[in-house]
Design a protein around this motif. Structure first.
Motif, PDB file in Angstrom:
ATOM      1  N   LEU A 219       0.844  -1.008  -0.083  1.00 39.22           N
ATOM      2  CA  LEU A 219      -0.253  -0.086  -0.012  1.00 39.22           C
ATOM      3  C   LEU A 219       0.912   1.171  -0.011  1.00 39.22           C
ATOM      4  O   LEU A 219       0.593   2.118  -0.826  1.00 39.22           O
ATOM      5  CB  LEU A 219      -1.119   0.026   1.278  1.00 39.22           C
ATOM      6  CG  LEU A 219      -1.599   1.472   1.450  1.00 39.22           C
ATOM      7  CD1 LEU A 219      -2.602   1.456   0.340  1.00 39.22           C
ATOM      8  CD2 LEU A 219      -2.454   1.180   2.670  1.00 39.22           C
ATOM      9  N   ARG A 220       1.838   1.358   0.826  1.00 40.81           N
ATOM     10  CA  ARG A 220       2.703   2.355   0.932  1.00 40.81           C
ATOM     11  C   ARG A 220       3.408   2.627  -0.701  1.00 40.81           C
ATOM     12  O   ARG A 220       3.687   3.847  -0.843  1.00 40.81           O
ATOM     13  CB  ARG A 220       3.878   2.177   1.947  1.00 40.81           C
ATOM     14  CG  ARG A 220       3.339   2.213   3.364  1.00 40.81           C
ATOM     15  CD  ARG A 220       4.732   2.326   4.402  1.00 40.81           C
ATOM     16  NE  ARG A 220       4.241   2.355   5.606  1.00 40.81           N
ATOM     17  CZ  ARG A 220       4.073   1.584   6.507  1.00 40.81           C
ATOM     18  NH1 ARG A 220       4.253  -0.048   5.976  1.00 40.81           N
ATOM     19  NH2 ARG A 220       3.754   1.645   7.781  1.00 40.81           N
TER      20      ARG A 220
ATOM     21  N   ARG B  18       2.227   7.050  -9.456  1.00 42.86           N
ATOM     22  CA  ARG B  18       2.202   5.451  -9.642  1.00 42.86           C
ATOM     23  C   ARG B  18       0.872   4.820  -9.933  1.00 42.86           C
ATOM     24  O   ARG B  18       0.717   3.899 -10.849  1.00 42.86           O
ATOM     25  CB  ARG B  18       2.637   4.766  -8.419  1.00 42.86           C
ATOM     26  CG  ARG B  18       4.187   5.203  -8.169  1.00 42.86           C
ATOM     27  CD  ARG B  18       4.925   4.789  -7.014  1.00 42.86           C
ATOM     28  NE  ARG B  18       5.971   5.268  -6.639  1.00 42.86           N
ATOM     29  CZ  ARG B  18       6.765   5.156  -5.517  1.00 42.86           C
ATOM     30  NH1 ARG B  18       6.176   4.516  -4.550  1.00 42.86           N
ATOM     31  NH2 ARG B  18       7.799   5.854  -5.396  1.00 42.86           N
ATOM     32  N   ILE B  19      -0.159   5.347  -9.536  1.00 40.46           N
ATOM     33  CA  ILE B  19      -1.616   4.757  -9.713  1.00 40.46           C
ATOM     34  C   ILE B  19      -1.963   4.889 -11.009  1.00 40.46           C
ATOM     35  O   ILE B  19      -2.518   4.021 -11.824  1.00 40.46           O
ATOM     36  CB  ILE B  19      -2.806   5.517  -8.709  1.00 40.46           C
ATOM     37  CG1 ILE B  19      -2.379   5.138  -7.144  1.00 40.46           C
ATOM     38  CG2 ILE B  19      -4.068   5.205  -9.223  1.00 40.46           C
ATOM     39  CD1 ILE B  19      -2.993   5.803  -6.605  1.00 40.46           C
ATOM     40  N   ARG B  20      -1.466   6.087 -11.676  1.00 38.65           N
ATOM     41  CA  ARG B  20      -1.817   6.749 -13.240  1.00 38.65           C
ATOM     42  C   ARG B  20      -1.183   5.645 -14.146  1.00 38.65           C
ATOM     43  O   ARG B  20      -1.573   5.025 -15.140  1.00 38.65           O
ATOM     44  CB  ARG B  20      -1.575   8.025 -13.392  1.00 38.65           C
ATOM     45  CG  ARG B  20      -2.640   8.949 -12.727  1.00 38.65           C
ATOM     46  CD  ARG B  20      -2.180  10.264 -12.669  1.00 38.65           C
ATOM     47  NE  ARG B  20      -2.004  10.791 -14.127  1.00 38.65           N
ATOM     48  CZ  ARG B  20      -1.265  11.646 -14.537  1.00 38.65           C
ATOM     49  NH1 ARG B  20      -0.367  12.269 -13.602  1.00 38.65           N
ATOM     50  NH2 ARG B  20      -1.072  12.265 -15.591  1.00 38.65           N
ATOM     51  N   LEU B  21       0.049   5.287 -13.832  1.00 35.64           N
ATOM     52  CA  LEU B  21       1.068   4.488 -14.408  1.00 35.64           C
ATOM     53  C   LEU B  21       0.270   3.030 -14.581  1.00 35.64           C
ATOM     54  O   LEU B  21       0.227   2.478 -15.654  1.00 35.64           O
ATOM     55  CB  LEU B  21       2.376   4.515 -13.910  1.00 35.64           C
ATOM     56  CG  LEU B  21       2.972   5.629 -14.303  1.00 35.64           C
ATOM     57  CD1 LEU B  21       4.430   5.555 -13.287  1.00 35.64           C
ATOM     58  CD2 LEU B  21       3.652   5.629 -15.740  1.00 35.64           C
TER      59      LEU B  21
ATOM     60  N   GLY C 284      -5.916   6.828   2.063  1.00 34.51           N
ATOM     61  CA  GLY C 284      -6.251   8.336   1.534  1.00 34.51           C
ATOM     62  C   GLY C 284      -5.999   8.501   0.309  1.00 34.51           C
ATOM     63  O   GLY C 284      -6.742   8.978  -0.635  1.00 34.51           O
ATOM     64  N   VAL C 285      -4.624   8.697   0.153  1.00 33.61           N
ATOM     65  CA  VAL C 285      -4.208   9.126  -1.241  1.00 33.61           C
ATOM     66  C   VAL C 285      -4.751   8.067  -2.498  1.00 33.61           C
ATOM     67  O   VAL C 285      -5.258   8.323  -3.441  1.00 33.61           O
ATOM     68  CB  VAL C 285      -2.646   8.803  -1.251  1.00 33.61           C
ATOM     69  CG1 VAL C 285      -2.196   9.160  -2.575  1.00 33.61           C
ATOM     70  CG2 VAL C 285      -2.285   9.829  -0.375  1.00 33.61           C
ATOM     71  N   VAL C 286      -4.607   6.718  -2.042  1.00 36.29           N
ATOM     72  CA  VAL C 286      -5.469   5.736  -2.963  1.00 36.29           C
ATOM     73  C   VAL C 286      -6.604   5.972  -3.348  1.00 36.29           C
ATOM     74  O   VAL C 286      -7.165   6.170  -4.389  1.00 36.29           O
ATOM     75  CB  VAL C 286      -5.003   4.152  -2.718  1.00 36.29           C
ATOM     76  CG1 VAL C 286      -5.264   3.226  -3.607  1.00 36.29           C
ATOM     77  CG2 VAL C 286      -3.460   3.983  -2.528  1.00 36.29           C
ATOM     78  N   LEU C 287      -7.442   6.025  -2.426  1.00 40.64           N
ATOM     79  CA  LEU C 287      -8.687   6.072  -2.707  1.00 40.64           C
ATOM     80  C   LEU C 287      -9.254   7.579  -3.471  1.00 40.64           C
ATOM     81  O   LEU C 287     -10.177   7.623  -4.204  1.00 40.64           O
ATOM     82  CB  LEU C 287      -9.528   5.906  -1.102  1.00 40.64           C
ATOM     83  CG  LEU C 287      -9.639   4.819  -0.589  1.00 40.64           C
ATOM     84  CD1 LEU C 287     -10.174   4.826   0.788  1.00 40.64           C
ATOM     85  CD2 LEU C 287     -10.202   3.541  -1.410  1.00 40.64           C
TER      86      LEU C 287
ATOM     87  N   ALA D 202     -11.005   7.992  -6.920  1.00 46.67           N
ATOM     88  CA  ALA D 202     -12.349   8.725  -7.055  1.00 46.67           C
ATOM     89  C   ALA D 202     -12.326   9.869  -8.071  1.00 46.67           C
ATOM     90  O   ALA D 202     -12.804  10.329  -8.851  1.00 46.67           O
ATOM     91  CB  ALA D 202     -12.703   9.600  -5.632  1.00 46.67           C
ATOM     92  N   THR D 203     -10.887  10.515  -8.049  1.00 46.16           N
ATOM     93  CA  THR D 203     -10.570  11.517  -9.033  1.00 46.16           C
ATOM     94  C   THR D 203     -10.492  11.011 -10.383  1.00 46.16           C
ATOM     95  O   THR D 203     -10.994  11.483 -11.659  1.00 46.16           O
ATOM     96  CB  THR D 203      -9.159  11.976  -8.776  1.00 46.16           C
ATOM     97  OG1 THR D 203      -9.017  12.862  -7.596  1.00 46.16           O
ATOM     98  CG2 THR D 203      -8.944  13.275  -9.732  1.00 46.16           C
TER      99      THR D 203
END
Length: 202
Positions: free
Chosen positions: A24-25, A32-35, A116-119, A123-124
């Motif tokens: 998760l970290r 990274r999520i977008r990649l 919180g960052v991931v969620l 959502a964005t």
């Protein structure tokens, strides 16, 4: 990109990456999520191609791809690499957060901040995808204008029934996953977002 998983009720698909505190970290970074999302949706790519797609430098995408690779999210695609050109592919096609792991109440504030960052990034992304569709829907054939849906519902539930509802919707969407072969004329990849959450009554 992200989905919750009901802890222990059914086996996790091997094509789904199970996220624990350690991974998760690593995932908790917007780029990274977008990649990872781009590799899952559009297939293998180089750091440069991903940089062009996401409006980032190849140096930044390369660094974050290596971080994702170190924790099993992405890997080299040896079938496409030529010379020094390094191609990356997603290892899994989805991500699951085990409901039994209470990241939001973890005693470590870093873990709480990471989920919180991931969620919020998920959502964005959902909002951006919907806005893109609304801005380009006039370019699609009439059949797709009849086939899309933007709805919201209000129903009183207990937490147990809310979980049951989410699981049934997941199962329903999954039942459509193999019905249309890739390349079928007139078909398209359909994005389906699910948001289930309680609201105060006053």
């Amino acid at each position: 990109m992200a989905a919750n998983e009901a802890g222990g009720e059914k086996p996790l698909d091997p094509n789904i990456h199970r996220v624990d505190v350690r991974t998760l970290r690593v995932l908790a970074h917007p780029l990274r999520i977008r990649l990872l999302s781009a590799l899952r949706e559009f297939g293998p790519a180089t750091a440069s191609k991903l940089g062009d797609r996401l409006g980032e430098s190849s140096g930044a995408t390369s660094y974050h791809l290596r971080q994702l690779a170190a924790h099993g999210f992405v890997e080299d695609d040896p079938t496409l690499g030529k010379g020094r050109e390094r191609w990356w592919r997603a290892v899994h096609m989805g991500t699951a957060f085990d409901r039994s792991a209470d990241f939001l109440r973890d005693p470590d504030p870093e873990v709480r901040g990471a989920i919180g960052v991931v969620l919020h990034e998920v959502a964005t992304t959902h909002t951006q995808e919907l806005n893109t569709w609304l801005g380009t829907m006039h370019e699609w054939p009439e059949e797709w204008l009849r086939g899309f849906d933007v709805s919201d519902f209000k129903v009183r539930l207990t937490p147990e029934l809310s979980l049951e509802l989410a699981e049934k919707i997941h199962d329903l969407v999954d039942s459509y996953s193999d019905r249309v072969p890739e390349g079928t004329e007139g078909s398209a990849v359909v994005r389906t977002h699910l948001h289930v959450f309680p609201r105060p009554t006053d």
